[in-house]
Design a protein around this motif. Structure first.
Motif: not given
Length: 328
Positions: A44-52, A296-303
């Motif tokens: 199961p792959i979930v999204l951390s709200t930190y990514s946004l 946890e997306f931590e890059g500079k590209e558009d989400y």
């Protein structure tokens, strides 16, 4: 919501952002599918709200918006960054419960809560305040129906700023007159004080390989093994071992209860790691990890393009029933 999901997917496909995603999911299922088996085919792959939110994107302080986007993008659940909500002084109990209802309506469970606390201080009263804070966070996780929450050791605070800490690759000098050896008993004692509440509420605290005393696998294992409770395990963050990541990740894999997976599309905010996620998947399967993977997306590209690409990457890297062949 179905219409909004269709609109989101149509827009993304037209832009070329999600073209590979459905195929990636199909591929991961095809790799691991066993006819007649009722087992889940992917982690199961979930999204951390930190990514946004990322501590500065004000448009995503609204947790409802994060829940909707996780649903529309096709995630299996969501991890809440508590600090994101703590910054809203008008947040009420009824509002917190509305998030729980919202997630239920979408069939999107809130499976983890990421919290902050600090026990690395010689000030006993300050440690007590952080113990009380952590106990309150455990009780909030219980109220929201969240089964695990990320905890930290805290750090010395001698770097001045987080940017300075990152420039020094997470390494920080102790306060004058102290060493890390002084701090380990403080952290162990503090987490032990939280165990009865965690057990009563059924919330597994998960100590992250973060900064402070969790900077190394030896440090985090020293604390978890000293507390020696099933209610304190490990949150493995794939992006927090800047050297020898696979060797270090393997050391903490046996006691991992939750995984945060970093991606860096567009270059990292502080650094970027070229992580081999299929290899990390092998390490986790070798040690029988079967839980959640939180992006946890931590890059500079558009989400809007980076997060779907990240989900595709993780779907491919974590087929649930793939054979485990540890890398040489």
């Amino acid at each position: 919501m179905k219409d909004s999901r269709r609109n989101f997917l149509s827009t993304a496909i037209a832009a070329g952002a999600l073209v590979p995603l459905s195929q990636a999911v199909a591929n991961s299922q095809e790799v691991s599918a066993h006819p007649g088996s009722g087992a889940r085919q992917t982690y199961p792959i979930v999204l951390s709200t930190y990514s946004l939110w990322r501590f500065h994107n004000e448009e995503f302080r609204d947790f409802d918006k994060c829940i909707d986007l996780a649903d529309e993008m096709g995630f299996d659940g969501i991890e809440l960054l508590l600090y994101q909500l703590e910054q809203n002084e008008l947040l009420s109990h009824s509002k917190m419960m509305s998030y729980k209802r919202h997630a239920l309506r979408l069939g999107l469970p809130i499976v983890g809560m990421s919290t902050h606390q600090g026990f690395v201080t010689p000030d006993r009263e300050l440690r007590r305040q952080n113990i009380d804070r952590t106990i309150g966070q455990i009780e909030l996780a219980y109220t929201l129906g969240i089964p695990t929450m990320r905890v930290n050791t805290g750090r010395w605070g001698t770097s001045g700023s987080f940017d300075a800490l990152m420039a020094n690759r997470g390494i920080e000098k102790p306060l004058a007159g102290y060493t890390d050896e002084d701090a380990f008993p403080w952290v162990i004692e503090a987490l032990e004080a939280c165990i009865p509440t965690a057990e009563r509420c059924g919330i597994v605290m998960a100590l992250e390989n973060h900064w402070g005393l969790g900077l190394t696998p030896e440090g985090i294992l020293r604390i978890v093994n000293a507390v020696d409770s099933p209610w304190l395990q490990i949150t493995t963050d794939t992006g927090n071992f800047l050297e020898e990541p696979y060797t270090r990740l393997e050391k903490i894999a046996p006691q991992t209860i939750f995984v945060q997976a970093k991606t860096y599309y567009g270059g990292g905010e502080w650094y970027a790691l070229d992580l081999d996620y299929p290899r990390i998947g092998e390490i986790l399967r070798k040690h029988h990890y079967r839980g959640f993977i939180s992006l946890e997306f931590e890059g500079k590209e558009d989400y809007r393009t980076a997060i779907p690409k990240s989900l595709e990457l993780l779907r491919n890297a974590f087929p649930r029933n793939a054979p485990s062949n540890p890398p040489a």
